[in-house]
Design an enzyme around this catalytic site. Structure first.
Site, PDB file in Angstrom:
ATOM      1  N   HIS A   1      79.227  52.005  62.576  1.00 47.06           N
ATOM      2  CA  HIS A   1      78.412  53.157  61.581  1.00 47.06           C
ATOM      3  C   HIS A   1      78.970  54.371  61.895  1.00 47.06           C
ATOM      4  O   HIS A   1      79.711  55.072  62.785  1.00 47.06           O
ATOM      5  CB  HIS A   1      77.030  52.860  61.627  1.00 47.06           C
ATOM      6  CG  HIS A   1      76.611  53.412  63.120  1.00 47.06           C
ATOM      7  ND1 HIS A   1      76.495  54.783  63.395  1.00 47.06           N
ATOM      8  CD2 HIS A   1      75.830  52.788  63.945  1.00 47.06           C
ATOM      9  CE1 HIS A   1      75.933  54.924  64.505  1.00 47.06           C
ATOM     10  NE2 HIS A   1      75.811  53.755  64.782  1.00 47.06           N
TER      11      HIS A   1
ATOM     12  N   ASP B   1      68.501  36.304  74.685  1.00 48.93           N
ATOM     13  CA  ASP B   1      68.581  36.302  76.306  1.00 48.93           C
ATOM     14  C   ASP B   1      67.534  36.998  76.703  1.00 48.93           C
ATOM     15  O   ASP B   1      67.123  37.989  76.824  1.00 48.93           O
ATOM     16  CB  ASP B   1      70.085  37.382  76.504  1.00 48.93           C
ATOM     17  CG  ASP B   1      70.382  37.026  77.887  1.00 48.93           C
ATOM     18  OD1 ASP B   1      69.876  37.242  78.875  1.00 48.93           O
ATOM     19  OD2 ASP B   1      71.603  36.613  78.020  1.00 48.93           O
TER      20      ASP B   1
ATOM     21  N   SER C   1      75.300  50.757  69.702  1.00 49.62           N
ATOM     22  CA  SER C   1      75.954  50.664  68.463  1.00 49.62           C
ATOM     23  C   SER C   1      77.529  50.381  68.749  1.00 49.62           C
ATOM     24  O   SER C   1      78.179  51.000  69.574  1.00 49.62           O
ATOM     25  CB  SER C   1      75.814  51.576  67.604  1.00 49.62           C
ATOM     26  OG  SER C   1      74.426  51.791  67.058  1.00 49.62           O
TER      27      SER C   1
END
Length: 403
Positions: free
Chosen positions: A219, A341, A356
């Site tokens: 992003h 997980d 990110s």
């Protein structure tokens, strides 16, 4: 009998309308071209059963390792939706990341965070038509490289009009600003809050072993106040050691904390856009490259992410790909993932800020990167297709290969 007949007709009409709606929707949003690697599937992961069938009417056109074939997208393998093209190509090999990176970015010019009154009822910048999110490129013809220099120009103006070159949504215009004297601060001011740089921690997504191009974040780097993508002047990534994190909770995203290892850049940032940040690494990686998965090959089901929550060594954690969006208009937020997980859920609550760019791996292929966390549920978040990230690097790749 008549009532039964009407009921059957109503059901048939409802089904027909549903199918017509599905055909219209998929015809509008599904891409016209699908890249498929050797052994890849020619089906699309959608709510309804969508298949991509090669047509005999169009002859394949081969160029090197790329073969293009005409195709037809069908609903339930029967109802035609639209014509398309299948491109059989070798999957690009990329080195998956997962390591943390420090990001330093200087803007091109200075970013306007907001306008404000200098004295009661007077804001010279606002009156000149400047607003939050604008980028001031120059003042009286002088190129701006820092907010400090712009402040100096305004303070030394003696109230004389300053002509700014301003960029807004890719369009350049001039704004004439006449600073006013601030009795409170004892200097001339224009009523501007500005920013010229930012820094933070993210995750490396990939390195192209052929060109040295890297991709990270998935992003753009945006201004925290205006949410506007920061115009890139210059930037670099540096090595980082993760020293801790805040666990994510419902309504409160967590965050990774890191320390920049040194002032030496491990890469230069050359592009800041919707699909992430991209540039060239300073030194090569000796890690092994893996094939990418084209967007048509990404399926719901089990996968893993590579990310770092301690130190600088990535770990692999299990996730589930819950939804895949193939809309041709979507450059990001193409995948919804859920962390499954137990270790990662226990430690961080799932996805936290700083993750990110974490690579998403499915069936041994790099399919995309983590981009956002759901504030309402930190175990879930968005991801971007790796194919979309690579699309953003085309200009950089062409320049590297031509050099």
């Amino acid at each position: 009998m008549r009532r039964l007949t009407k009921g059957i007709a109503a059901v048939f009409l409802a089904i027909s309308l549903l199918l017509m709606g599905a055909v219209g929707y998929y015809g509008a949003v599904l891409p016209d071209t699908y890249y498929i690697s050797e052994g890849g599937s020619a089906t699309v992961d959608c709510l309804f059963d969508i298949t991509i069938d090669a047509t005999d009417a169009i002859v394949a056109a081969s160029t090197g390792n790329i073969e293009e074939t005409g195709a037809e997208i069908k609903l339930f393998g029967v109802i035609p939706v639209k014509s398309a093209k299948i491109v059989h190509a070798d999957a690009k090999m990329l080195i998956p990341g997962g390591s943390p990176v420090g990001v330093k970015l200087l803007t091109d010019g200075v970013m306007v965070v907001k306008t404000a009154e200098v004295t009661e009822g007077i804001s010279p910048a606002y009156e000149a038509g400047i607003c939050a999110g604008d980028n001031i490129i120059s003042a009286n013809g002088e190129k701006l490289y820092s907010s400090a220099r712009l402040s100096e120009i305004i303070e030394n103006s003696d109230g004389e009009t300053i002509v700014f070159e301003v960029m807004r949504n890719g369009r350049s215009f001039e704004a004439s600003v006449t600073p006013v004297y601030s009795d409170k601060d004892g200097v001339y001011k224009a009523g501007l809050w500005i920013r010229d740089s930012t820094a933070g921690v993210g995750t490396l997504t990939f390195i192209d072993p052929e060109t040295g191009i890297f991709g990270a974040l998935g992003h753009p780097i945006s201004d925290s106040d205006t949410l506007t993508t920061l115009p890139l002047g210059s930037g670099e990534i540096v090595d980082v050691v993760i020293t801790g994190y805040d666990k994510g909770e419902r309504g409160c995203p967590g965050e990774l904390y890191g320390t920049f290892v040194s002032g030496l850049a491990s890469g230069t940032i050359e592009l800041n856009c919707e699909q992430g940040i991209f540039g060239t690494v300073t030194y090569p990686s000796r890690q092994e490259a893996i094939p990418i998965a084209f967007k048509s090959e990404v399926k719901t089901g089990s996968a893993t992410i590579l990310t770092t929550i301690d130190g600088s060594t990535p770990q692999e954690f299990e996730v589930e790909i819950e939804r895949v969006t193939l809309s041709s208009a979507a450059k990001s937020k193409n995948i919804v993932i859920k962390v499954t997980d137990p270790e990662l859920l226990e430690l961080t609550g799932g996805i936290v800020q700083g993750m990110s760019g974490s690579p998403i791996i499915q069936d041994g292929k790099l399919v995309g990167a983590v981009t956002h966390v759901f504030v309402s549920d930190p175990s879930r978040g968005y991801g971007i297709f790796i194919e979309n990230m690579l699309d953003a690097t085309e200009i950089l790749t062409d320049e590297k290969l031509a050099a």
